[in-house]
Design a protein around this motif. Structure first.
Motif, PDB file in Angstrom:
ATOM      1  N   GLN A   1      -4.456  25.798  13.693  1.00  0.00           N
ATOM      2  CA  GLN A   1      -5.921  25.480  14.472  1.00  0.00           C
ATOM      3  C   GLN A   1      -5.739  25.808  15.291  1.00  0.00           C
ATOM      4  O   GLN A   1      -6.761  26.340  16.040  1.00  0.00           O
ATOM      5  CB  GLN A   1      -6.543  24.983  13.535  1.00  0.00           C
ATOM      6  CG  GLN A   1      -8.171  25.668  12.736  1.00  0.00           C
ATOM      7  CD  GLN A   1      -9.074  24.733  12.282  1.00  0.00           C
ATOM      8  OE1 GLN A   1      -8.789  23.280  12.611  1.00  0.00           O
ATOM      9  NE2 GLN A   1      -9.788  25.499  10.834  1.00  0.00           N
TER      10      GLN A   1
ATOM     11  N   GLN B   1      -8.330  28.012  17.503  1.00  0.00           N
ATOM     12  CA  GLN B   1      -9.512  27.976  18.292  1.00  0.00           C
ATOM     13  C   GLN B   1      -8.961  28.439  20.229  1.00  0.00           C
ATOM     14  O   GLN B   1     -10.340  28.428  20.618  1.00  0.00           O
ATOM     15  CB  GLN B   1      -9.493  26.431  18.236  1.00  0.00           C
ATOM     16  CG  GLN B   1     -11.111  25.211  18.958  1.00  0.00           C
ATOM     17  CD  GLN B   1     -12.597  26.383  17.978  1.00  0.00           C
ATOM     18  OE1 GLN B   1     -12.396  26.517  16.641  1.00  0.00           O
ATOM     19  NE2 GLN B   1     -12.625  27.436  18.584  1.00  0.00           N
TER      20      GLN B   1
ATOM     21  N   ARG C   1     -15.306  33.177  17.760  1.00  0.00           N
ATOM     22  CA  ARG C   1     -15.276  32.043  16.773  1.00  0.00           C
ATOM     23  C   ARG C   1     -14.261  32.344  15.422  1.00  0.00           C
ATOM     24  O   ARG C   1     -14.075  33.397  15.379  1.00  0.00           O
ATOM     25  CB  ARG C   1     -16.207  31.158  16.768  1.00  0.00           C
ATOM     26  CG  ARG C   1     -17.092  31.593  15.269  1.00  0.00           C
ATOM     27  CD  ARG C   1     -18.396  30.985  15.521  1.00  0.00           C
ATOM     28  NE  ARG C   1     -19.163  31.543  14.286  1.00  0.00           N
ATOM     29  CZ  ARG C   1     -19.907  31.515  12.971  1.00  0.00           C
ATOM     30  NH1 ARG C   1     -18.096  31.313  12.594  1.00  0.00           N
ATOM     31  NH2 ARG C   1     -20.660  32.306  13.034  1.00  0.00           N
TER      32      ARG C   1
ATOM     33  N   GLY D   1     -11.407  20.164   8.213  1.00  0.00           N
ATOM     34  CA  GLY D   1     -12.119  20.991   8.968  1.00  0.00           C
ATOM     35  C   GLY D   1     -11.037  22.994   8.044  1.00  0.00           C
ATOM     36  O   GLY D   1     -11.569  23.503   9.602  1.00  0.00           O
ATOM     37  N   ALA D   2      -9.608  22.744   8.024  1.00  0.00           N
ATOM     38  CA  ALA D   2      -9.173  23.267   8.228  1.00  0.00           C
ATOM     39  C   ALA D   2      -8.501  23.528   6.630  1.00  0.00           C
ATOM     40  O   ALA D   2      -7.962  23.329   6.117  1.00  0.00           O
ATOM     41  CB  ALA D   2      -7.741  22.690   8.782  1.00  0.00           C
TER      42      ALA D   2
ATOM     43  N   THR E   1     -15.840  31.458   9.079  1.00  0.00           N
ATOM     44  CA  THR E   1     -16.402  29.915   8.322  1.00  0.00           C
ATOM     45  C   THR E   1     -15.707  30.129   6.753  1.00  0.00           C
ATOM     46  O   THR E   1     -15.303  32.100   6.301  1.00  0.00           O
ATOM     47  CB  THR E   1     -17.791  29.227   8.100  1.00  0.00           C
ATOM     48  OG1 THR E   1     -18.141  30.621   7.181  1.00  0.00           O
ATOM     49  CG2 THR E   1     -18.239  29.097   9.443  1.00  0.00           C
TER      50      THR E   1
ATOM     51  N   PRO F   1      -5.111  20.671  10.834  1.00  0.00           N
ATOM     52  CA  PRO F   1      -5.007  21.089  11.658  1.00  0.00           C
ATOM     53  C   PRO F   1      -3.461  22.185  12.396  1.00  0.00           C
ATOM     54  O   PRO F   1      -3.636  23.119  13.271  1.00  0.00           O
ATOM     55  CB  PRO F   1      -6.183  20.910  12.975  1.00  0.00           C
ATOM     56  CG  PRO F   1      -6.625  20.246  11.783  1.00  0.00           C
ATOM     57  CD  PRO F   1      -5.658  19.478  11.013  1.00  0.00           C
TER      58      PRO F   1
ATOM     59  N   TRP G   1      -6.842  31.338   9.218  1.00  0.00           N
ATOM     60  CA  TRP G   1      -7.501  30.189   9.152  1.00  0.00           C
ATOM     61  C   TRP G   1      -8.964  30.183   9.067  1.00  0.00           C
ATOM     62  O   TRP G   1      -9.158  31.334  10.010  1.00  0.00           O
ATOM     63  CB  TRP G   1      -7.193  29.428  10.887  1.00  0.00           C
ATOM     64  CG  TRP G   1      -5.750  28.941  11.190  1.00  0.00           C
ATOM     65  CD1 TRP G   1      -5.160  29.142  12.090  1.00  0.00           C
ATOM     66  CD2 TRP G   1      -5.319  27.151  10.864  1.00  0.00           C
ATOM     67  NE1 TRP G   1      -3.614  28.406  12.054  1.00  0.00           N
ATOM     68  CE2 TRP G   1      -4.266  27.451  11.410  1.00  0.00           C
ATOM     69  CE3 TRP G   1      -5.930  26.513  10.016  1.00  0.00           C
ATOM     70  CZ2 TRP G   1      -3.054  26.051  10.730  1.00  0.00           C
ATOM     71  CZ3 TRP G   1      -5.254  25.172   9.486  1.00  0.00           C
ATOM     72  CH2 TRP G   1      -3.987  25.160   9.751  1.00  0.00           C
ATOM     73  N   THR G   2      -9.174  29.452   9.079  1.00  0.00           N
ATOM     74  CA  THR G   2     -11.231  28.874   9.118  1.00  0.00           C
ATOM     75  C   THR G   2     -11.266  28.199   8.990  1.00  0.00           C
ATOM     76  O   THR G   2     -10.960  26.907   8.909  1.00  0.00           O
ATOM     77  CB  THR G   2     -11.517  30.030   7.190  1.00  0.00           C
ATOM     78  OG1 THR G   2     -11.430  29.124   6.283  1.00  0.00           O
ATOM     79  CG2 THR G   2     -10.650  30.910   6.868  1.00  0.00           C
ATOM     80  N   ILE G   3     -12.813  27.912   9.276  1.00  0.00           N
ATOM     81  CA  ILE G   3     -13.297  26.893   9.576  1.00  0.00           C
ATOM     82  C   ILE G   3     -13.867  26.850   8.078  1.00  0.00           C
ATOM     83  O   ILE G   3     -14.578  27.339   7.335  1.00  0.00           O
ATOM     84  CB  ILE G   3     -14.285  26.925  10.677  1.00  0.00           C
ATOM     85  CG1 ILE G   3     -13.673  27.028  11.470  1.00  0.00           C
ATOM     86  CG2 ILE G   3     -15.556  25.199  10.598  1.00  0.00           C
ATOM     87  CD1 ILE G   3     -12.691  26.261  12.165  1.00  0.00           C
ATOM     88  N   SER G   4     -13.327  24.674   8.016  1.00  0.00           N
ATOM     89  CA  SER G   4     -14.470  24.625   6.148  1.00  0.00           C
ATOM     90  C   SER G   4     -15.089  23.312   6.464  1.00  0.00           C
ATOM     91  O   SER G   4     -15.119  22.767   7.002  1.00  0.00           O
ATOM     92  CB  SER G   4     -13.228  24.276   5.530  1.00  0.00           C
ATOM     93  OG  SER G   4     -13.446  23.561   4.234  1.00  0.00           O
TER      94      SER G   4
END
Length: 626
Positions: free
Chosen positions: A492, A496, A511, A586-587, A514, A611, A578-581
């Motif tokens: 991740q 990023q 980005r 958060g991975a 989400t 991550p 990959w997403t933002i959680s």
């Protein structure tokens, strides 16, 4: 830590044995494996929850020690000041005893140091526990994939068993008697009697086949819709003759054989047809045929054509009919009778959609309404990067609300509860997963080195568990790779870094999506497990046992399958993204992969990871804000 490692090893051993030989196992043996593995999974889930709770407790204890450290530092400073005051007084009065002040200061120093040591120890214990939790998560998801893989093999084994049970031979002896018609010759009566005897033998044998099936109840339920038939191999009259009343009686021995094509077996068992595909069709030539549910309302004769005229109150719009662009209004076109999906789009206006059932020549007048923003559904966006290079192709997804999570009730515990989510703004999202070519441009411009290239390589799925191999990275993921393949073996953190570079290179805000944005875009306005329905089918996507030429072999080149209803490719399978959680680290990856079971490629499936984890089945898709 040892207990967890032993448990992970035990599970890996169980599943490595299961995967290697499961295809040769009977239905009962596979069911036993599923039951055993499910028990292990339940135990593993409880252990994970316990370890997460312990990690949270350690984090609270660490926070408490740090707060205590502030107090002890304050006390130490006070004692030091008091001791310094006493030292200054001894200059004027050497007889003053400063031992008490000195001992108080030394005691405060010792307490402060002991607390610092406790903080260091607590921090290390907390970090170690977080590593345990991450390993447990990985092993838990690996175990879940094994269970789903066994279920795939179970259904194949059920089909094999049914075909085997049906396609057998036997000899049936029947007695049959008929009354000859007055105007019927003896020869005709004899022929008719023998024919009816064969029919009777066939019917009896077919009934015996159904009653003798292991899954007889399911087969009986679907019997009226089956194309099963009985083949007569040989017949022999044991004895026959006429009675004085003119009746003909025959005893016949009939060799019969059941005939069930594999493609029909799924119908009898109520299974998805993908388990019964005799020959797999390459995805590039596969076709999807949509059958209307209410045939009485639809004229399916494509020789009947009507004229459709479409007018709108704007110019320079674009008309899509059944997903195909026909240019701008005023439009006149001949179309087959029946239903057609109409969509009119124009930048700066709300998209117009309608479905018409064409029964006669028709004029459709469209009133386009101005949008609050200029990011229209289905609009393609491609920013120009440094050096006049094109960025990733994006599709605009409109604002809206949707139900997120396990809507069908067949998902995992981390997909619940189902919640209504609202996205107030439209956004651009990658039409495809980021490709090797996309990522190479970033690396060549920045000299970026991925986590896999820095340390211990990249994980691949081996015998039921992620296994690290130093030689694997985004350039060499362990299978044949091309510029059109999705980039994999990135953490991740690597993902990023890539979106940060896109932001700088384009001047637009890029980005990672989400979880809410990803699932909204992947659903494409549907509430089913996959954007095309609740069954994965065959050849619709690249996931384990999904019937594509890449299943369980490698990732496929992007856009090898159909788009979803928002115009996105590969939101089911190919590689996890990959997403933002909002979860603790958060991975979270979404979407499933080429080597994960279909149930784990459902739109609501989510897998929490560290991550820094990377594997040759994890990539990314990007979002660009308006």
């Amino acid at each position: 830590m040892k207990r967890i490692a032993h448990l992970a090893l035990a599970i890996a051993l169980i599943h490595s044995a299961g995967l290697i030989a499961a295809e040769n196992f009977s239905v009962e043996e596979i069911q036993q494996q599923i039951q055993t593995n499910q028990s292990e999974y339940d135990s593993y889930h409880r252990t994970l929850e316990d370890e997460i709770s312990k990690a949270a407790q350690l984090e609270r204890e660490l926070a408490s020690l740090r707060e205590k450290g502030k107090e002890l530092e304050h006390t130490r400073q006070l004692r030091l000041n008091e001791m310094n005051v006493q030292y200054e007084r001894t200059i004027e009065d050497p007889s003053i005893d400063i031992n008490d002040a000195r001992e108080s200061y030394l005691s405060a120093v010792r307490a402060h140091k002991e607390n610092k040591d406790a903080i260091t120890s607590s921090y290390n214990e907390w970090q170690s526990k977080l590593l345990d939790v991450e390993q447990l998560r990985l092993s838990k998801h690996s175990l879940l994939n094994k269970i789903e893989s066994l279920k795939e093999q179970l259904n194949n084994a059920r089909v094999d068993r049914l075909v085997r049970e049906f396609n057998r031979q036997d000899n049936v002896t029947v007695n049959h008697e008929i009354t000859c018609d007055r105007d019927e010759t003896f020869a005709k009566c004899t022929e008719r009697g023998k024919s009816l005897a064969k029919q009777k033998a066939s019917k009896r044998f077919l009934d015996q086949l159904y009653e003798g099936l292991t899954e007889a109840a399911a087969a009986r339920q679907h019997r009226p819709y089956s194309d099963v038939f009985v083949q007569i191999l040989r017949s022999e009259v044991a004895r026959d003759g006429f009675s004085g009343a003119g009746n003909y009686a025959v005893q016949m021995n009939v060799d019969v054989k059941g005939s069930l094509r594999r493609t029909q077996a799924c119908q009898l068992l109520g299974l998805d047809s993908r388990y019964c595909v005799a020959e797999r069709t390459p995805p590039e030539v596969a076709k999807v045929i949509t059958v209307p549910q209410d045939n009485s309302q639809v004229n399916t004769d494509e020789s009947v054509m009507y004229e459709l005229t479409i007018r709108s109150n704007v110019y320079d719009d674009e008309v899509f009919i059944d997903g195909v662009s026909y240019g701008s209004t005023r439009l006149q076109i001949m179309l087959p009778a029946g239903p057609h999906d109409i969509e009119v789009v124009k930048r700066g206006y709300e998209t117009f959609t309608d479905t018409i059932n064409l029964k006669e020549s028709t004029t459709l007048r469209v009133e386009m309404q101005r949008a609050q923003f200029a990011f229209n559904k289905g609009e393609k966006v491609q920013d120009i990067l440094h050096g006049d290079e094109p960025g990733p192709q994006l599709i605009v997804v409109p604002a809206g609300s949707f139900r997120m999570g396990d809507i069908s009730g067949t998902g995992l515990e981390n997909e619940r509860p189902v919640e209504t989510q609202t996205l107030d703004n439209s956004f651009g999202i990658g039409e495809t997963e980021i490709t090797v070519a996309d990522f190479r441009r970033f690396v060549e411009e920045t000299s970026y080195v991925t986590d896999a290239e820095k340390d211990k390589g990249c994980a691949y799925y081996d015998q039921g568990a992620p296994t690290w191999q130093e030689q694997l990275n985004w350039r060499t993921p362990g299978y044949a790779n091309s510029d059109k393949h999705p980039v994999v073996c990135i953490s991740q953190r690597d993902a990023q870094a890539y979106v940060n570079w896109l932001t700088e290179a384009s001047g637009k805000k890029y980005r990672l999506p989400t979880e809410i944005e990803w699932e909204y875009a992947a659903r494409g306005g549907t509430e089913s497990d996959y954007w095309w329905g609740d069954s994965v089918g065959t050849g619709n996507a690249n996931c384990g046992w999904c019937g594509s030429q890449w299943s369980n072999i490698a990732a496929a080149p992007v856009s090898s399958f159909d788009r979803n209803k928002f115009g996105l490719f590969d939101t089911v399978g190919n590689v996890w993204e990959w997403t933002i959680s909002s979860s603790s680290n958060g991975a979270v990856v979404r979407g499933g992969a080429w080597n994960f079971a279909p149930r784990l490629a459902r739109v609501s499936t989510r897998m929490e990871l560290d991550p820094e984890f990377r594997a040759n089945y994890i990539g990314l898709r990007v979002v660009r804000e308006r």
